[in-house]
Design a protein around this motif. Sequence first.
Motif, mmCIF file in Angstrom:
data_model
loop_
_atom_site.group_PDB
_atom_site.id
_atom_site.type_symbol
_atom_site.label_atom_id
_atom_site.label_comp_id
_atom_site.label_asym_id
_atom_site.label_seq_id
_atom_site.Cartn_x
_atom_site.Cartn_y
_atom_site.Cartn_z
ATOM 1 N N VAL A 119 0.861 -1.180 0.000
ATOM 2 C CA VAL A 119 0.000 0.000 0.000
ATOM 3 C C VAL A 119 0.902 1.236 0.000
ATOM 4 O O VAL A 119 1.821 1.351 0.816
ATOM 5 C CB VAL A 119 -0.942 0.008 1.227
ATOM 6 C CG1 VAL A 119 -1.744 1.298 1.292
ATOM 7 C CG2 VAL A 119 -1.856 -1.209 1.206
ATOM 8 N N GLU A 140 -9.945 -2.879 6.695
ATOM 9 C CA GLU A 140 -10.762 -3.903 6.033
ATOM 10 C C GLU A 140 -12.163 -3.392 5.688
ATOM 11 O O GLU A 140 -12.681 -3.687 4.622
ATOM 12 C CB GLU A 140 -10.867 -5.155 6.908
ATOM 13 C CG GLU A 140 -9.563 -5.907 7.080
ATOM 14 C CD GLU A 140 -9.029 -6.534 5.796
ATOM 15 O OE1 GLU A 140 -9.837 -6.877 4.915
ATOM 16 O OE2 GLU A 140 -7.801 -6.673 5.691
ATOM 17 N N LYS A 144 -9.824 -0.258 2.613
ATOM 18 C CA LYS A 144 -9.408 -1.238 1.601
ATOM 19 C C LYS A 144 -10.390 -1.355 0.439
ATOM 20 O O LYS A 144 -9.957 -1.333 -0.724
ATOM 21 C CB LYS A 144 -9.186 -2.605 2.254
ATOM 22 C CG LYS A 144 -8.660 -3.654 1.296
ATOM 23 C CD LYS A 144 -8.426 -4.969 2.025
ATOM 24 C CE LYS A 144 -7.878 -6.036 1.115
ATOM 25 N NZ LYS A 144 -7.670 -7.295 1.864
ATOM 26 N N PRO A 145 -11.700 -1.474 0.697
ATOM 27 C CA PRO A 145 -12.621 -1.565 -0.451
ATOM 28 C C PRO A 145 -12.544 -0.339 -1.360
ATOM 29 O O PRO A 145 -12.560 -0.460 -2.592
ATOM 30 C CB PRO A 145 -14.002 -1.681 0.199
ATOM 31 C CG PRO A 145 -13.748 -2.162 1.586
ATOM 32 C CD PRO A 145 -12.413 -1.624 1.970
ATOM 33 N N TYR A 192 -9.904 1.744 -1.619
ATOM 34 C CA TYR A 192 -8.568 1.724 -2.208
ATOM 35 C C TYR A 192 -8.542 0.806 -3.417
ATOM 36 O O TYR A 192 -8.061 1.179 -4.493
ATOM 37 C CB TYR A 192 -7.569 1.281 -1.130
ATOM 38 C CG TYR A 192 -6.118 1.302 -1.534
ATOM 39 C CD1 TYR A 192 -5.353 2.464 -1.402
ATOM 40 C CD2 TYR A 192 -5.493 0.154 -2.028
ATOM 41 C CE1 TYR A 192 -4.019 2.473 -1.748
ATOM 42 C CE2 TYR A 192 -4.149 0.171 -2.367
ATOM 43 C CZ TYR A 192 -3.409 1.332 -2.226
ATOM 44 O OH TYR A 192 -2.082 1.356 -2.568
ATOM 45 N N GLN A 193 -9.060 -0.408 -3.260
ATOM 46 C CA GLN A 193 -9.057 -1.381 -4.355
ATOM 47 C C GLN A 193 -9.944 -0.923 -5.512
ATOM 48 O O GLN A 193 -9.579 -1.117 -6.672
ATOM 49 C CB GLN A 193 -9.483 -2.756 -3.848
ATOM 50 C CG GLN A 193 -8.440 -3.380 -2.948
ATOM 51 C CD GLN A 193 -8.873 -4.697 -2.346
ATOM 52 O OE1 GLN A 193 -10.061 -4.958 -2.138
ATOM 53 N NE2 GLN A 193 -7.898 -5.548 -2.038
ATOM 54 N N ALA A 194 -11.087 -0.328 -5.212
ATOM 55 C CA ALA A 194 -11.965 0.165 -6.278
ATOM 56 C C ALA A 194 -11.277 1.256 -7.082
ATOM 57 O O ALA A 194 -11.355 1.275 -8.317
ATOM 58 C CB ALA A 194 -13.278 0.679 -5.684
ATOM 59 N N GLN A 245 -8.038 1.616 -7.442
ATOM 60 C CA GLN A 245 -6.969 0.978 -8.208
ATOM 61 C C GLN A 245 -7.516 0.337 -9.480
ATOM 62 O O GLN A 245 -6.905 0.427 -10.536
ATOM 63 C CB GLN A 245 -6.242 -0.072 -7.365
ATOM 64 C CG GLN A 245 -5.275 0.535 -6.379
ATOM 65 C CD GLN A 245 -4.468 -0.529 -5.673
ATOM 66 O OE1 GLN A 245 -4.997 -1.520 -5.203
ATOM 67 N NE2 GLN A 245 -3.162 -0.301 -5.608
ATOM 68 N N LYS A 246 -8.686 -0.299 -9.382
ATOM 69 C CA LYS A 246 -9.307 -0.911 -10.559
ATOM 70 C C LYS A 246 -9.689 0.160 -11.584
ATOM 71 O O LYS A 246 -9.509 -0.044 -12.782
ATOM 72 C CB LYS A 246 -10.544 -1.717 -10.174
ATOM 73 C CG LYS A 246 -10.214 -3.025 -9.498
ATOM 74 C CD LYS A 246 -11.477 -3.785 -9.123
ATOM 75 C CE LYS A 246 -11.108 -5.030 -8.336
ATOM 76 N NZ LYS A 246 -12.277 -5.725 -7.807
#
Length: 178
Positions: free
Chosen positions: A92, A163, A167-168, A170-172, A174-175
Motif C-alpha cells: 500500500v 478492512e 481497503k474496499p 482503495y481497491q476500487a 486501483q481498478k
Amino acid sequence: MKKWTLVPLVLFLVLSLLFYRALFRENKNELPSALLNRPLPEFQLPAVSNPERLITEKDLTGQVFLLNVWGSWCVACRVEHPYLMELADQGVTIYGVNYKDEQADARQWLKLRDDPYVFSVADMDGRLGIDLGVYGAPETFLVDQQGMIRYKHIGVVDKRVWEEDLKPRYQALQKESG
C-alpha cells in the motif's frame, strides 16, 4: 394561545432532533470534508528525511495512495504506526504529512519505529493541515491517481478500519485507474 408562544417549543424540538442525530450517527469518526472529490491542495514543503528536497502535490500523483497526517507528539499515531508498517509491507502506497512537529523529533521517531511512508513532508506551521481541513492527528486521506481526495478517515487506522472502510475504496480506485 398566541402563535409566538409555540416558537420556543418548535425551536427546542428541532435542536433536540439535531443533537439526537449527531449523538447516535453510525460512524462517529466520519466527519464530512469540504475537500472530498477535489484535488489535493497545492503545497511546496520539505521532506522530513531530507529538508533540502522540496516536495509538491504533483510529486504524489500518478497512483492511488493514502495520505497520513501524523506527529511524533501524537499518542494515537504510536498506536496506528505498526499497522501502517503492515500496510506498507503489503504494498500500500502511503505518504505522510508530519503535522506541527519538530523535525529532529520526527526523524528520530521514524528511525526508532521504521518508516512506512514513501516520504513525509514537514508541515511545521500546519498550513497544509489547514488546507486539508485537518482536525488533528492521525487523519488519513484516500487519494486517487489524479490527486483527487476521495475519502477521509479521522482517527487511528487499524485492521478493522482498513478492512471495512479503506481497503474496499482503495481497491476500487486501483481498478478504475487500470
